[in-house]
Write an enzyme that holds these catalytic residues in place. Structure first.
Site, short mmCIF file in Angstrom:
data_model
loop_
_atom_site.label_atom_id
_atom_site.label_comp_id
_atom_site.label_asym_id
_atom_site.label_seq_id
_atom_site.Cartn_x
_atom_site.Cartn_y
_atom_site.Cartn_z
N ASP A 46 0.82 -1.22 0.00
CA ASP A 46 0.00 0.00 0.00
C ASP A 46 0.85 1.27 0.00
O ASP A 46 2.02 1.26 0.40
CB ASP A 46 -0.89 0.03 1.25
CG ASP A 46 -2.12 -0.85 1.12
OD1 ASP A 46 -2.15 -1.68 0.19
OD2 ASP A 46 -3.03 -0.71 1.95
N HIS A 190 3.88 -2.60 3.01
CA HIS A 190 4.08 -1.24 2.52
C HIS A 190 5.47 -1.12 1.90
O HIS A 190 6.47 -1.46 2.56
CB HIS A 190 3.95 -0.22 3.65
CG HIS A 190 2.61 -0.24 4.32
ND1 HIS A 190 2.31 -1.16 5.32
CD2 HIS A 190 1.49 0.50 4.11
CE1 HIS A 190 1.06 -0.96 5.71
NE2 HIS A 190 0.54 0.02 5.00
#
Length: 240
Positions: A46, A190
């Site tokens: 993300d 991430h």
């Protein structure tokens, strides 16, 4: 809630059409992985593309692993070459808003603008439009679902997280990810966390050693019937 309830029973193959990218050779087409026959897992990243995305892509390429990147439009705009490479090398790109606001606290017009600006940025960078939406913070409600439906996009959350944003520790990230790994799992990570990128060579090798094929989210949900506006996995409370 009927649309969300039905999504628990039917989840679709939602595949991003990969277009050739001028700056990188197009990934050769391979026989699709059948996740009903082999162990699959989807690593999802993300908030990117982050500044370490190039190193992450190098690792994925070395180990012939695929991933799904839920991108923020603001970073697509500033780092378009990474997005172009993601698509060219066979990864999946999804929409994670433009500037990461909480959609459940936003008006419908704001949500539409956030999604549209990111769609446009990805299209400009890589010649494709994302087919999947991951709402910021994983938060959604019926209004968010309605706007996602307008864009023809299902919403994808995760089965477990690596907690990389919290620990920022290579060993902790590897340990947590291996603990929560499961067949057809969707793992939240991430690519702006340097320790995640540093952990990836050992992590990918460990997952593959345990028999996992590292695939995209669309590979995980292939053969199902996920509709625009549906959410998967369905969050606790949505069924009521």
């Amino acid at each position: 809630m009927s649309r969300q309830i039905s999504s628990l029973l039917a989840i679709a193959a939602v595949c991003v059409t990969l277009a050739p990218a001028p700056a990188f050779a197009q990934a050769p087409k391979k026989a699709p992985v059948d996740c009903e026959q082999v162990k699959c897992i989807a690593l999802t990243f993300d908030d990117g593309p982050g500044q370490y995305a190039g190193t992450l892509l190098d690792t994925l390429k070395k180990y012939d692993a695929k991933a799904t990147f839920f991108l923020e439009g603001q970073y697509v705009k500033s780092r378009p070459a990474f997005v172009k490479r993601m698509v060219a090398e066979g990864h999946e790109v999804g929409n994670h808003s433009y500037s990461h606001p909480d959609f459940t606290k936003a008006e419908a017009g704001t949500i539409r603008n956030e999604i549209k600006k990111t769609q446009d940025a990805v299209k400009k960078a890589a010649g494709v439009e994302p087919k999947l939406l991951r709402p910021p913070y994983g938060l959604a409600d019926l209004q968010v679902a309605d706007v996602a439906t307008e864009f023809g996009m299902p919403m994808i959350l995760w089965t477990a997280g690596s907690e990389d944003w919290s620990s920022k520790n290579v060993d902790a990230i590897k340990k947590k990810t291996m603990e929560v790994a499961q067949p057809n799992g969707i793992i939240l990570m991430h690519d702006w966390v340097k320790q995640t990128v540093d952990a990836m060579p050992a992590l990918v090798k460990s997952l593959q050693k345990k028999g996992y094929h590292l695939v995209t989210v669309s590979d995980i949900v292939k053969g199902q019937d996920l509709q625009p506006g549906d959410i998967f996995p369905v969050p606790a409370g949505w069924e009521k």
